[in-house]
Design a protein around this motif. Sequence first.
Motif, PDB file in Angstrom:
ATOM      1  N   ARG A 290       2.384  12.863   0.780  1.00  0.00           N
ATOM      2  CA  ARG A 290       3.457  11.961   0.317  1.00  0.00           C
ATOM      3  C   ARG A 290       3.645  10.789   1.289  1.00  0.00           C
ATOM      4  N   LEU A 294       3.015   6.666   0.612  1.00  0.00           N
ATOM      5  CA  LEU A 294       4.001   5.624   0.908  1.00  0.00           C
ATOM      6  C   LEU A 294       3.421   4.561   1.821  1.00  0.00           C
ATOM      7  N   ASP A 297       1.089   2.300  -0.162  1.00  0.00           N
ATOM      8  CA  ASP A 297       1.823   1.423  -1.074  1.00  0.00           C
ATOM      9  C   ASP A 297       2.591   0.341  -0.319  1.00  0.00           C
ATOM     10  N   GLU A 340       8.944  -0.939  -7.503  1.00  0.00           N
ATOM     11  CA  GLU A 340       8.545   0.459  -7.620  1.00  0.00           C
ATOM     12  C   GLU A 340       8.607   1.178  -6.277  1.00  0.00           C
ATOM     13  N   LEU A 341       8.170   0.495  -5.223  1.00  0.00           N
ATOM     14  CA  LEU A 341       8.119   1.142  -3.917  1.00  0.00           C
ATOM     15  C   LEU A 341       9.511   1.371  -3.341  1.00  0.00           C
ATOM     16  N   GLU A 344      10.785   4.426  -5.116  1.00  0.00           N
ATOM     17  CA  GLU A 344      10.011   5.610  -4.743  1.00  0.00           C
ATOM     18  C   GLU A 344      10.299   6.022  -3.303  1.00  0.00           C
ATOM     19  N   SER A 347      13.721   7.538  -2.742  1.00  0.00           N
ATOM     20  CA  SER A 347      13.819   8.879  -3.319  1.00  0.00           C
ATOM     21  C   SER A 347      13.050   9.895  -2.471  1.00  0.00           C
ATOM     22  N   ARG A 348      11.844   9.529  -2.032  1.00  0.00           N
ATOM     23  CA  ARG A 348      11.055  10.428  -1.187  1.00  0.00           C
ATOM     24  C   ARG A 348      11.757  10.705   0.141  1.00  0.00           C
ATOM     25  N   TRP A 368      18.586   4.605  -1.574  1.00  0.00           N
ATOM     26  CA  TRP A 368      18.326   4.685  -3.007  1.00  0.00           C
ATOM     27  C   TRP A 368      19.352   3.874  -3.793  1.00  0.00           C
TER      28      TRP A 368
END
Length: 403
Positions: A290, A294, A297, A340-341, A344, A347-348, A368
């Motif tokens: 994960r 990240l 990205d 999007e990043l 994401e 949230s991660r 977030w």
Amino acid sequence: MTAPSAALARARTITTDDEAREVARAFAETVRPHAARIDAERRIPLEVVDAFSETGLWAITIPREYGGAEVSHATLADVIATVSAVEPSLGQIPQNHFCLVEDIRLSGTPEQKAFFFELVLGGARFANAFSEAGGKNVAQIQTTLRPDADDPGTVVVSGRKFYSTGSAYAHWIPVLAVDEEGLEKLVFTERDSAGLTVVDDWSAFGQRATSSGTVVLDGLRVPAERVFPMHQEYEVPTIAGPFAQLTTAAVDLGIARGAIVETHTAVRGARPWIDSGVDSATEDPLTLERVGRLDIDLAAAEALTEKAGAALDAAKPTPDAQNVAAASIAVARAKVLTTELSLEASSRLLELGGTRSALGEKALDRYWRNARVHTLHDPVRWKYAIIGDYALNGTLPARHSWI
């Protein structure tokens, strides 16, 4: 042109791109201790905003012939992202200020440019009163500008604005209005002008300290010399649209950066999962996957943002339909990935940090919340189709502030 009522101490003068990036990094670190409190209290202390102005960062896009650094668009995006990584409300409040400086460059007379650019070099802050709640769509403006029947050198503005980002912190609040012919005009007025009221009613669950609420114009009288023909910026190709979108993408890039830094810290303090067979969460192979995703990205988002800045740099000297469209598409690509990043990564952060990352005193949920609210600025889902139509059919995107 008359000076504003409140005297301002002259800000630092930044002269190079490298200096702008370095100053942004140094300033952002001074804000870090205040970040959670800014979110919790829904306000940025005025001394923090003033310190931001005094860095000279709010003036870095002013043309060189007027005393500014005129940094590259990639540097502008990096400055916004650097501040936003620490506190994105603070990173967002100059977002429209930079767009307004660009409006002055594009549609101002030499006298208007000299007057307002000097104010910005001195530390003046602009906030926008553009969008309105209601209406058929975001482009429908009901605020009116009319000549003063008793004074031909004055115009009268009436209406109600929303999403007026930075209005509580600004020295000047430029207002978008339509004249009797339905043409959009931009009217610069001081925040303490009679007939202008800032209503601090921004209640969103993210970007809570941006002061993005209501501005009421009730018979606001403004000298005609402070009116700009903003409608002209989209009648011919200009970089106004992609410029505005780049500043938006930069805030989202900053949120993603900040969330990823916090994710690394949270993982180092987390326990490994019982079935992982490792002694530390930093060795958990699923966590590493994960975190690696990240990192990839983020590198891609930063590269696309830099490339978008370069496309704007290329179009700026001699804008035409083709190079402005290329800049819009380049920025749209960056906007998709940064949107999007930011969602994401934020949230991660909570997932990989575990339950302890949700504790109130950590305030990590703000990443977030900020990402979710700021990425609502305009629907990124439309950008996929616009990019696809351009790539497949050569269709040039529309010219407006949202592409």
